[in-house]
Design a protein around this motif. Structure first.
Motif, PDB file in Angstrom:
ATOM      1  N   UNK A 350       0.855  -1.178   0.000  1.00 15.30           N
ATOM      2  CA  UNK A 350       0.000   0.000   0.000  1.00 15.30           C
ATOM      3  C   UNK A 350       0.892   1.229   0.000  1.00 15.30           C
ATOM      4  N   UNK A 351       0.495   2.228  -0.778  1.00 15.35           N
ATOM      5  CA  UNK A 351       1.291   3.449  -0.875  1.00 15.35           C
ATOM      6  C   UNK A 351       0.428   4.649  -0.538  1.00 15.35           C
ATOM      7  N   UNK A 352       0.933   5.502   0.343  1.00 13.68           N
ATOM      8  CA  UNK A 352       0.249   6.736   0.713  1.00 13.68           C
ATOM      9  C   UNK A 352       1.211   7.914   0.630  1.00 13.68           C
ATOM     10  N   UNK A 387      -7.656  -6.948   3.652  1.00 12.49           N
ATOM     11  CA  UNK A 387      -6.422  -6.800   4.420  1.00 12.49           C
ATOM     12  C   UNK A 387      -6.739  -6.674   5.899  1.00 12.49           C
ATOM     13  N   UNK A 388      -6.018  -7.435   6.709  1.00  9.83           N
ATOM     14  CA  UNK A 388      -6.164  -7.367   8.160  1.00  9.83           C
ATOM     15  C   UNK A 388      -5.016  -6.520   8.704  1.00  9.83           C
ATOM     16  N   UNK A 389      -5.336  -5.341   9.235  1.00  6.44           N
ATOM     17  CA  UNK A 389      -4.317  -4.350   9.565  1.00  6.44           C
ATOM     18  C   UNK A 389      -4.441  -3.905  11.021  1.00  6.44           C
ATOM     19  N   UNK A 390      -3.329  -3.980  11.713  1.00  3.76           N
ATOM     20  CA  UNK A 390      -3.281  -3.476  13.089  1.00  3.76           C
ATOM     21  C   UNK A 390      -3.014  -1.979  13.060  1.00  3.76           C
ATOM     22  N   UNK A 391      -3.832  -1.223  13.791  1.00  3.18           N
ATOM     23  CA  UNK A 391      -3.714   0.230  13.828  1.00  3.18           C
ATOM     24  C   UNK A 391      -2.878   0.632  15.042  1.00  3.18           C
ATOM     25  N   UNK A 392      -1.776   1.309  14.784  1.00  9.02           N
ATOM     26  CA  UNK A 392      -0.924   1.807  15.866  1.00  9.02           C
ATOM     27  C   UNK A 392      -1.249   3.281  16.099  1.00  9.02           C
ATOM     28  N   UNK A 393      -1.709   3.655  17.287  1.00 13.71           N
ATOM     29  CA  UNK A 393      -2.109   5.049  17.562  1.00 13.71           C
ATOM     30  C   UNK A 393      -1.029   6.063  17.218  1.00 13.71           C
ATOM     31  N   UNK A 394       0.216   5.702  17.471  1.00 10.61           N
ATOM     32  CA  UNK A 394       1.308   6.633  17.178  1.00 10.61           C
ATOM     33  C   UNK A 394       1.979   6.323  15.839  1.00 10.61           C
ATOM     34  N   UNK A 395       1.427   5.368  15.108  1.00 13.89           N
ATOM     35  CA  UNK A 395       2.018   4.984  13.826  1.00 13.89           C
ATOM     36  C   UNK A 395       1.604   5.939  12.717  1.00 13.89           C
ATOM     37  N   UNK A 399      -2.219   5.031  11.072  1.00 15.27           N
ATOM     38  CA  UNK A 399      -3.153   6.071  11.511  1.00 15.27           C
ATOM     39  C   UNK A 399      -3.810   6.731  10.303  1.00 15.27           C
ATOM     40  N   UNK A 400      -3.015   6.979   9.264  1.00 15.74           N
ATOM     41  CA  UNK A 400      -3.579   7.550   8.041  1.00 15.74           C
ATOM     42  C   UNK A 400      -4.544   6.568   7.378  1.00 15.74           C
ATOM     43  N   UNK A 401      -4.202   5.290   7.400  1.00 15.93           N
ATOM     44  CA  UNK A 401      -5.108   4.283   6.850  1.00 15.93           C
ATOM     45  C   UNK A 401      -6.445   4.293   7.587  1.00 15.93           C
ATOM     46  N   UNK A 402      -6.368   4.385   8.894  1.00 15.80           N
ATOM     47  CA  UNK A 402      -7.582   4.338   9.704  1.00 15.80           C
ATOM     48  C   UNK A 402      -8.473   5.544   9.456  1.00 15.80           C
ATOM     49  N   UNK A 403      -7.885   6.644   9.002  1.00 16.40           N
ATOM     50  CA  UNK A 403      -8.663   7.854   8.737  1.00 16.40           C
ATOM     51  C   UNK A 403      -9.320   7.835   7.359  1.00 16.40           C
ATOM     52  N   UNK A 404      -8.997   6.839   6.540  1.00 17.39           N
ATOM     53  CA  UNK A 404      -9.646   6.735   5.233  1.00 17.39           C
ATOM     54  C   UNK A 404     -11.144   6.519   5.413  1.00 17.39           C
ATOM     55  N   UNK A 405     -11.921   7.192   4.587  1.00 13.75           N
ATOM     56  CA  UNK A 405     -13.367   7.046   4.615  1.00 13.75           C
ATOM     57  C   UNK A 405     -13.813   6.065   3.536  1.00 13.75           C
TER      58      UNK A 405
END
Length: 558
Positions: A350-352, A387-395, A399-405
């Motif tokens: 994945x690229x951001x 995709x099964x992704x662990x979200x790291x609060x300080x990552x 963190x950017x992935x988790x903010x995707x709508x």
């Protein structure tokens, strides 16, 4: 796949380096995070010491800069002053010093070829290496002669890497009706399947990458006329013929299929595909230093549609589902104009763009669940990636992935990986050692072996986590163990919250000696390992101490 925190260049790929004797991350000082590095690169500070000048660097000059306080490194012909990056490198300065004052391309490719060093280190760019004359025989991709411009599908002889491949050299052809254009690839490879062909139609170009054992045959064309977005791919497995059917937008006759793009009609090793530089690119670099400002033309220079040879397409996020308190399932929908099916045990990237910098991280697609008859709907393989992704609060990345709508897009690469289904075709015992989200490569592997490997006697998963709340798909794993008597799962917790949940501890020789026992003497066995660096390194060492050969152990890597 490997959902450990994503470090910056070049340690990003180091999490899974254990099989090659990799190294762990080192603690960084406060204020030395990836985001801190990005801020520094955008501060306007002169990080090269050359006041904005770009120079040509000889081997002798490069060798002079080999100290911690004056360290230059060459990667793919470009020279960087990595001195200011030393304190920000998650792998420590010793790792960078391994390539100090020298060409670090091979070292970089061994560990983290996919990392976007061009973006990360662009403010550290000193210049380019002084080029030596290249013998014509060393070119792996040369400009197409004029007589090939009409794309008649014949592969030039100088594109075949060795004489043993000549009889198996692929070719292509095309034909049309009033409404359709059909491109046919003759791979001359029996046993072709949908996972071995990747098709993309983007911005008027058609790109087809056929994976033939360890080789890649690429068809890359700017089409003569517009076609509709949806494509159809047919594969005749027994004869190795691939058909790509395109629908014309305008029902007019085509005099030719189109014009060749970079690397079109090339047949090379997959490992070389990522590093391919055409002769036109060499000429451009040699004559035009402006390439160093990163205003690159992908058709005449480096293939920069993925800085390391990876090809990306935009995928749409259609759902996010909680798995545990800090892990989610992301379901991405492929474009209608893409055919991509990720093989078992392979990963995508994945690229951001974060703070103006490209950041990339590998993940292994999973099945939608372990429930039902353990067979996921076929449409998920062909149109979706889960995709099964662990979200790291300080990552920074997750963190950017988790903010995707829902409805947002993210760039997804072609798949990569070294695992082959042939490793399990006649298997009798399969043992899986997973820590945290190192579980993700095991999901599709479980699916495959339990439904396709007739010789299988035993499948055992030892799943390491910190607490009960961290166990991914625990209920589904337990249900699977009840339903299929060949499957067994053990949960190992390092910090259990209550008694009786499972065994306590960390990976050890004593744990493994009881767990990896063959179902019968001399049974064919494979042990797969995936997790953070220390876990994987220790696991492989323990298995070697227990007498298992390299062929009997596979670590999932990126």
């Amino acid at each position: 796949m490997l959902n450990v925190p994503a470090p910056a260049f070049p340690a990003s790929g180091s999490q899974q380096r254990a099989a090659a004797g990799g190294r762990s991350k080192v603690p960084l000082k406060p204020g030395r995070s990836l985001m801190d590095w990005i801020r520094l690169t955008k501060s306007g500070k002169d990080l090269t010491g050359l006041k904005g000048r770009l120079i040509e660097v000889t081997e002798e000059e490069l060798a002079k800069h080999s100290k911690k306080d004056d360290c230059w490194i060459c990667i793919r012909g470009l020279v960087y002053n990595v001195t200011p990056y030393m304190e920000y490198h998650p792998g420590g300065d010793d790792e960078l010093m391994r390539a100090a004052g020298a060409d670090g391309t091979d070292l970089f490719d061994q560990v983290h070829r996919w990392v976007n060093y061009e973006s990360m280190l662009k403010e550290c760019l000193v210049g380019r290496m002084a080029l030596k004359p290249l013998a014509a025989t060393t070119e792996t991709c040369c400009a197409l002669p004029e007589e090939k411009k009409l794309l008649n599908g014949m592969l030039p002889k100088n594109k075949v890497l060795d004489t043993s491949s000549k009889d198996l050299t692929p070719s292509y052809d095309w034909f049309q009706t009033d409404y359709l254009v059909t491109v046919v690839i003759y791979t001359k490879q029996k046993g072709m399947n949908s996972e071995m062909v990747i098709v993309d139609h983007q911005d008027g170009s058609l790109r087809v990458d056929s994976i033939l054992r360890d080789y890649s045959y690429l068809l890359h064309i700017e089409l003569s006329y517009a076609v509709q977005e949806d494509i159809t791919v047919h594969i005749a497995e027994k004869v190795g013929k691939v058909e790509i059917v395109l629908k014309k937008k305008d029902n007019i006759p085509w005099s030719k299929l189109g014009q060749p793009l970079n690397s079109h009609n090339s047949f090379i090793k997959c490992t070389d595909r990522a590093l391919l530089v055409c002769s036109s690119a060499r000429d451009h670099i040699a004559s035009n230093v402006s390439i160093l400002s990163y205003n690159l033309n992908e058709r005449s220079c480096f293939w920069m549609q993925g800085y390391s040879g990876l090809y990306y397409r935009k995928c749409k996020l259609i759902s996010k589902t909680e798995v545990t308190h800090d892990t989610k399932l992301f379901c991405l929908m492929l474009p209608q104009s893409t055919h991509l099916q990720v093989p078992v045990g392979h990963h995508v990237y994945l690229k951001q763009i974060i703070a103006g910098t490209e950041i990339v991280k590998p993940y292994t697609p999973v099945s939608c669940s372990l429930k039902s008859d353990f067979k996921e709907p076929s449409h998920h393989d062909s149109t979706h990636l889960i995709l099964m992704i662990k979200i790291y609060p300080s990552g920074l990345f997750t963190s950017e992935l988790d903010h995707l709508q829902i409805g947002d897009y993210i760039s997804v690469s072609n798949s990569e990986g070294s695992f082959k289904k042939s490793q399990v075709q006649t298997l009798e015992d399969l043992f899986l050692l997973a820590a945290g989200t190192g579980f993700t490569p095991m999901v599709k592997l479980l699916n495959y072996v339990l439904t396709n490997v007739c010789s299988l006697r035993t499948v055992k998963l030892m799943f390491f986590n910190k607490t009960e709340d961290d166990i991914l798909w625990r209920n589904q794993l337990e249900q699977l163990a009840l339903k299929d008597k060949r499957f067994e799962v053990q949960f190992i917790l390092s910090e259990p919250k209550k008694e009786g949940t499972g065994k306590q501890g960390k990976i050890s020789s004593s744990l493994l000696s009881e767990f990896v026992k063959r179902s019968k003497k001399d049974s064919k066995v494979l042990i797969c390992v995936c997790g953070p660096v220390p876990f994987t390194e220790q696991g492989i060492q323990f298995l070697q101490d227990l007498g298992y050969s390299k062929e009997e152990v596979h670590s999932f890597t990126a």
